[in-house]
Scaffold this active site. Structure first.
Site, PDB file in Angstrom:
ATOM      1  N   ASP A 104       0.864  -1.175   0.000  1.00  0.00           N
ATOM      2  CA  ASP A 104       0.000   0.000   0.000  1.00  0.00           C
ATOM      3  C   ASP A 104       0.900   1.224   0.000  1.00  0.00           C
ATOM      4  O   ASP A 104       2.015   1.187   0.523  1.00  0.00           O
ATOM      5  CB  ASP A 104      -0.919   0.012   1.220  1.00  0.00           C
ATOM      6  N   ASP A 118      -6.628  -1.336  -5.047  1.00  0.00           N
ATOM      7  CA  ASP A 118      -7.779  -1.044  -4.191  1.00  0.00           C
ATOM      8  C   ASP A 118      -8.684  -0.005  -4.849  1.00  0.00           C
ATOM      9  O   ASP A 118      -9.911  -0.129  -4.814  1.00  0.00           O
ATOM     10  CB  ASP A 118      -7.325  -0.510  -2.826  1.00  0.00           C
TER      11      ASP A 118
END
Length: 146
Positions: A104, A118
């Site tokens: 991330d 995402d």
């Protein structure tokens, strides 16, 4: 084609973030690029259960692929959106299998840290739901006009 481009773009960005150990403040305290290893799910939930998430991802992605083939027969926009949803899942699955965690890197103050995969999943899912609701509403209007 969109599927492949989305997965490649996601993986290239993640490779760069990992290779550079990226930590850039674009808008201080609001929007940052920072490398985070997520071993859990959304917001790090069930942290450390990578094998569980790999198994769940394989099942869900298989079901989504089958479902997307059924519901998008004549709708090119929905086909593309479903490709982005599945590409996002595959991008994160690749991370889990080969890295042991999801990379991330986009940090928003009130949203947490996430990645392009995402974003593909969330934005495309919202658009699919919007299209479904629009079709449902317009279908109801046509019946009322009769």
């Amino acid at each position: 084609m969109y599927f492949l481009i989305a997965v490649l773009l996601d993986q290239i960005i993640k490779y760069i973030v990992v290779a550079t150990n990226c930590n850039i403040s674009l808008i201080p305290k609001i929007f940052n690029i920072m490398y985070v290893q997520n071993t859990g799910g959304v917001y790090g939930i069930l942290e450390g259960n990578n094998l569980l998430f790999i198994c769940i991802s394989l099942v869900v992605l298989t079901l989504l692929f089958i479902f997307s083939r059924v519901v998008t027969k004549d709708n090119k926009v929905k086909k593309v959106l479903w490709q982005f949803i599945i590409a996002g899942g595959v991008g994160n699955l690749i991370d889990r299998i080969f890295r042991g965690f999801v990379v991330d890197y986009v940090q928003l103050k009130f949203f947490g840290v996430f990645n392009l995969a995402d974003a593909f999943i969330v934005i495309s899912s919202v658009l699919v739901i919007f299209l479904e609701i629009r079709e449902l509403v317009s279908g109801n209007n046509r019946e009322e006009d009769k």
